[in-house]
Enzyme design. Structure first.
Site, PDB file in Angstrom:
ATOM      1  N   CYS A  43       0.820  -1.227   0.000  1.00 33.94           N
ATOM      2  CA  CYS A  43       0.000   0.000   0.000  1.00 33.94           C
ATOM      3  C   CYS A  43       0.847   1.268   0.000  1.00 33.94           C
ATOM      4  CB  CYS A  43      -0.965   0.014   1.187  1.00 33.94           C
ATOM      5  SG  CYS A  43      -2.188  -1.294   1.083  1.00 33.94           S
ATOM      6  N   HIS A  46     -12.367  10.564  -8.672  1.00 32.21           N
ATOM      7  CA  HIS A  46     -11.266  10.798  -9.612  1.00 32.21           C
ATOM      8  C   HIS A  46     -10.230  11.765  -9.039  1.00 32.21           C
ATOM      9  CE1 HIS A  46     -13.962   8.628 -12.218  1.00 32.21           C
ATOM     10  NE2 HIS A  46     -12.957   8.447 -13.049  1.00 32.21           N
ATOM     11  N   GLU A 106     -13.235  -0.539   0.908  1.00 33.22           N
ATOM     12  CA  GLU A 106     -12.135  -0.220   0.002  1.00 33.22           C
ATOM     13  C   GLU A 106     -11.940  -1.309  -1.044  1.00 33.22           C
ATOM     14  OE1 GLU A 106      -8.477   2.172   1.505  1.00 33.22           O
ATOM     15  OE2 GLU A 106      -7.776   0.148   1.149  1.00 33.22           O
TER      16      GLU A 106
END
Ligand code: ZN
Length: 143
Positions: free
Chosen positions: A37, A78, A126
């Site tokens: 990550c 975005h 997530e």
């Protein structure tokens, strides 16, 4: 929605509103303990927010669904989460931190309303196998 799953927030209010949202965003966790990550990657985040209250506004809403979407989807979709002011300092955009931030953002909007709704729960998913639920303490709300 395939990934629809809602843990229940315990409360004693007359009304409970739930709003599902999703947004596409990139993030990375700049810490050596974050493993893969630490590299920039993207998610389609699924968010469910639970709003409760005893009173409706003059329209008959607890809160306008669109106001919730604008405040979250409108800000994060975005985007690179790390560019957001909440996450470009000491707080990294972990799922937990994103959930807490969404709660604070929404509760700030709710605090402006005369009918005083409360955000009882925020769920942030997530990935298909990982999600966080944020539930505020009573002391997190303004008196
Ligand atoms: Zn990630």
């Amino acid at each position: 929605m395939l990934q629809q799953f809602y843990p229940q927030a315990t409360h004693d209010y007359r009304y409970e509103l739930n709003k599902d949202m999703h947004f596409a965003a990139a993030h990375f966790i700049p810490h050596p303990s974050a493993g893969v990550c630490e590299r920039m990657h993207g998610h389609t985040y699924f968010v469910n927010v639970t709003i409760v209250g005893d009173e409706l506004d003059e329209v008959g809403f607890l809160i306008d669904f669109k106001a919730l979407k604008d405040a979250i989807h409108g800000v994060f979709d975005h985007s690179l989460m790390n560019d957001h002011p909440a996450f470009n300092g000491e707080t990294f955009p972990t799922t937990e931190a994103v959930a807490a931030y969404i709660w604070k953002t929404i509760q700030t909007i709710l605090d402006e309303k005369e009918n005083r709704p409360k955000c009882a729960q925020v769920l942030v998913r997530e990935t298909p196998t990982s999600y966080v639920v944020y539930r505020p303490k009573a002391s997190d709300f303004d008196a």
